[in-house]
Design a protein around this motif. Structure first.
Motif, PDB file in Angstrom:
ATOM      1  N   THR A  63       0.809  -1.219   0.000  1.00 33.06           N
ATOM      2  CA  THR A  63       0.000   0.000   0.000  1.00 33.06           C
ATOM      3  C   THR A  63       0.845   1.273   0.000  1.00 33.06           C
ATOM      4  N   ASN A  64       2.077   1.173  -0.470  1.00 34.35           N
ATOM      5  CA  ASN A  64       2.902   2.375  -0.561  1.00 34.35           C
ATOM      6  C   ASN A  64       3.125   2.810  -2.008  1.00 34.35           C
ATOM      7  N   LYS A  65       2.459   2.102  -2.958  1.00 36.88           N
ATOM      8  CA  LYS A  65       2.663   2.469  -4.359  1.00 36.88           C
ATOM      9  C   LYS A  65       1.578   1.825  -5.216  1.00 36.88           C
ATOM     10  N   PRO A  66       1.365   2.348  -6.419  1.00 38.09           N
ATOM     11  CA  PRO A  66       0.332   1.786  -7.289  1.00 38.09           C
ATOM     12  C   PRO A  66       0.756   0.451  -7.894  1.00 38.09           C
ATOM     13  N   LEU A  67      -0.210  -0.232  -8.483  1.00 33.32           N
ATOM     14  CA  LEU A  67       0.070  -1.494  -9.157  1.00 33.32           C
ATOM     15  C   LEU A  67       0.866  -1.238 -10.431  1.00 33.32           C
ATOM     16  N   HIS A  68       1.727  -2.212 -10.816  1.00 36.92           N
ATOM     17  CA  HIS A  68       2.553  -2.043 -12.004  1.00 36.92           C
ATOM     18  C   HIS A  68       2.371  -3.231 -12.954  1.00 36.92           C
ATOM     19  N   LEU A  69       3.166  -3.268 -13.998  1.00 39.13           N
ATOM     20  CA  LEU A  69       3.029  -4.293 -15.030  1.00 39.13           C
ATOM     21  C   LEU A  69       3.126  -5.707 -14.453  1.00 39.13           C
ATOM     22  N   GLY A  70       4.038  -5.925 -13.514  1.00 45.45           N
ATOM     23  CA  GLY A  70       4.153  -7.242 -12.890  1.00 45.45           C
ATOM     24  C   GLY A  70       2.878  -7.633 -12.171  1.00 45.45           C
ATOM     25  N   LEU A 117       2.059 -21.078  -7.900  1.00 48.13           N
ATOM     26  CA  LEU A 117       2.013 -20.776  -9.326  1.00 48.13           C
ATOM     27  C   LEU A 117       3.060 -19.709  -9.589  1.00 48.13           C
ATOM     28  N   SER A 118       4.236 -20.172  -9.972  1.00 57.21           N
ATOM     29  CA  SER A 118       5.396 -19.310 -10.163  1.00 57.21           C
ATOM     30  C   SER A 118       5.395 -18.763 -11.587  1.00 57.21           C
ATOM     31  N   TYR A 119       5.483 -17.450 -11.717  1.00 59.69           N
ATOM     32  CA  TYR A 119       5.453 -16.868 -13.063  1.00 59.69           C
ATOM     33  C   TYR A 119       6.677 -15.976 -13.301  1.00 59.69           C
ATOM     34  N   GLY A 120       7.002 -15.826 -14.570  1.00 51.94           N
ATOM     35  CA  GLY A 120       8.168 -15.040 -14.950  1.00 51.94           C
ATOM     36  C   GLY A 120       7.858 -13.562 -15.095  1.00 51.94           C
ATOM     37  N   MET A 121       8.908 -12.778 -15.177  1.00 54.08           N
ATOM     38  CA  MET A 121       8.765 -11.326 -15.316  1.00 54.08           C
ATOM     39  C   MET A 121       8.235 -10.953 -16.692  1.00 54.08           C
ATOM     40  N   VAL A 122       7.709  -9.743 -16.783  1.00 58.05           N
ATOM     41  CA  VAL A 122       7.259  -9.188 -18.058  1.00 58.05           C
ATOM     42  C   VAL A 122       8.201  -8.056 -18.430  1.00 58.05           C
TER      43      VAL A 122
END
Length: 588
Positions: free
Chosen positions: A122-129, A379-384
């Motif tokens: 809660t210290n920053k907005p959501l991002h692409l990840g 459910l492990s996912y990779g970076m974008v």
């Protein structure tokens, strides 16, 4: 294809006087270059036939063609028995299964699963990840529900800690009472703004202290801002009214901002957990582990677990001063979630940088004898990644989710207008269409790739109406709806045909695979399975559309059949895309 398995079992028994079971029959989808839909591998039967694989295949093929009415013909290629199933069988599948309202609808399987995703700070907005995380979690939840599970969609919000205090302190010192209303900023962006301000001011203080003769490590510890932030955290943990009040106010701003982003993304949650309520959990589990001998205490009072025999290392589970570490909290939260829902499976959608953490977490819970630990899954996912130079964020480092969605809207608008696909639409309809296409492009591009893989997201490529994209599938759906509308299709006409062409048969065969595709996607925790199936279906429909006339079909019966086939395809495309959280337009 149980009837084929049964036929092969009976053929081997009658031809070679040998009893086999269904498990001994290996069925495969026939390769596209060969005629047929189902292939039987005959090599295992040569031991009992005492003949070569091709002769064995021909004998079994001849037997089942003569004894099973659904078999139209067969061919054998190097011991692979390729079976062509009669058109009557596929037409019956179309009419009695695919076209019914409950096609691909399964009964509840009695199992409950929790899918935890998003997990923002809660210290920053959501991002692409976060976007990939949210889309994976929401889509997987939809797929599991379609596969018969009772699903709980959960969000564990990281709403406490030093990083939260940094935003709060910066707002106190530099904010002059600024609010989302006075600034015109979404609340999460406002909190993020002050988190960045703290970082800049903190770095400036570090530089000044180094110039005064302190080492870098000393300067980082002695900078007034970090000391104030640590003091604020201590006050928060002590329940200081002023700090708690500011914390609640700023978190409220952030939650309102998150809600807007979640709505635009089209994701939702059934249950929220907050770290402010769970960070003290787990200490009882540490005591339990000490009593069971799973954990051990060092001389300084800290508590550890030795996982070296499991190929890992020693892991701290409680500090010497009695305070928790992340794993302590996660142990307690895992127990809390199970106590709340008693689910059979609990899926954590978290990036692959946390692979080691979840190995340790799950292993500890198993060693503690938690019966439900076997149902835990990461459910492990990779970076974008993005092409360099594309969509710089406000801070120039992380791509903001809201900025990206706005960019996708603009990209969709440009591409759609350039192709002339908005003629006759009102301004409101156009706006809705741009959002539908832009979000469809974004979601499909991120979901079509296996979650474990890192991916490169290209906004312009994702909106290509001719590529492996969401808009290509959306346009196919709109095309079908246009055909059905022009034909005045009601689905009530009687269709009497007995033969179909190859492309029509292929389309029906593809449609029959939708239920098993859902099952496969659920079992593999992979929305990519659905995404790629729907793309192949859309490609196949376009092939059918270009090869076969619908409106000018040779007979009314054939026209109605092709309309039925079109309607069935549109329905499956719509259902499949819905499982990905993607809307499909009725017209474009």
């Amino acid at each position: 294809m149980d009837f084929i398995i049964e036929a092969v079992v009976k053929a081997v028994k009658d031809l070679y006087q040998t009893n086999i079971t269904a498990k001994d029959v290996n069925l495969q989808e026939t390769r596209k270059e060969f005629e047929g839909q189902i292939t039987v591998v005959t090599f295992p039967f040569t031991k009992v036939s005492r003949k070569g694989p091709e002769q064995t295949g021909n004998e079994i093929g001849e037997y089942i063609r003569n004894n099973v009415k659904e078999i139209a013909s067969f061919n054998v290629i190097k011991g692979f028995l390729n079976i062509s199933i009669a058109d009557d069988y596929w037409l019956e599948k179309l009419n009695n299964e695919i076209l019914t309202d409950d096609f691909a609808t399964v009964k509840p399987n009695g199992k409950k699963v929790m899918v935890e995703y998003s997990s923002p700070n809660t210290n920053k907005p959501l991002h692409l990840g976060h976007i990939r995380n949210n889309l994976l979690g929401f889509s997987l939840a939809e797929i599991l529900a379609a596969a018969g599970y009772e699903v709980v969609k959960a969000n564990l919000v990281n709403d406490r800690g030093i990083h939260i205090c940094k935003s709060m302190l910066a707002w106190q010192q530099f904010g002059n009472g600024e609010t989302p209303q006075s600034s015109g900023l979404k609340g999460d962006h406002l909190a993020g703004k002050y988190y960045v301000w703290f970082d800049k001011a903190y770095k400036q203080q570090i530089t000044e202290l180094i110039e005064e003769g302190q080492t870098e490590d000393e300067a980082k510890k002695n900078a007034p801002l970090i000391k104030q932030a640590q003091e604020m955290l201590q006050k928060w943990e002590a329940g200081d009214e002023e700090v708690i009040s500011l914390w609640k106010t700023m978190n409220g701003w952030v939650y309102d901002g998150f809600a807007e982003t979640y709505k635009a993304l089209g994701v939702s949650f059934d249950k929220y957990y907050y770290e402010s309520n769970t960070y003290l959990l787990g200490k009882d589990i540490v005591e339990e582990g000490l009593e069971k001998g799973v954990f051990f205490k060092k001389d300084d009072g800290s508590v550890w677990i030795d996982l070296t025999e499991d190929g890992l290392d020693q892991k701290l589970v409680l500090r010497s001063d009695g305070t928790s570490v992340y794993i302590t909290q996660d142990l307690g939260t895992a127990q809390l979630k199970y106590n709340d829902y008693h689910m059979d499976e609990s899926i954590y959608v978290v990036g692959n940088e946390q692979d080691y953490h979840f190995k340790v977490l799950f292993l500890i819970l198993e060693k503690l004898g938690k019966s439900w630990a076997k149902g835990l899954y990461h459910l492990s996912y990779g970076m974008v990644d993005l092409p360099s130079g594309k969509m710089k964020s406000r801070e120039g480092t992380v791509v903001d989710a809201d900025d990206l969605m706005a960019d996708m809207f603009d990209t969709a608008k440009q591409q759609t207008e350039a192709m002339g696909k908005v003629e006759g639409l009102s301004d409101e309809e156009r706006t809705t269409l741009y959002h539908t296409i832009g979000m469809g492009a974004l979601k499909y591009f991120l979901l079509k790739v296996d979650p474990k893989k890192r991916l490169l997201f290209d906004p312009n490529e994702s909106v290509d109406f001719q590529g492996h994209t969401g808009p290509f599938i959306q346009y196919t759906h709109a095309r079908i709806k246009s055909v059905l509308s022009r034909a005045g299709y009601t689905g009530t006409a009687t269709v009497n045909i007995t033969e179909v062409d190859a492309v029509e048969r292929d389309l029906i065969v593809s449609l029959t695979k939708f239920p098993e595709t859902i099952t496969d996607a659920a079992a593999n925790h992979s929305p990519a399975v659905i995404a790629n199936y729907i793309y192949e279906l859309a490609k196949l429909y376009n092939k059918f559309y270009h090869e076969k006339s619908i409106m000018q079909a040779e007979s009314e019966g054939l026209k109605q059949f092709r309309l039925q086939l079109s309607a069935a395809t549109a329905k499956v495309i719509s259902k499949g895309m819905k499982l990905l959280g993607i809307d499909v337009p009725e017209r474009m």
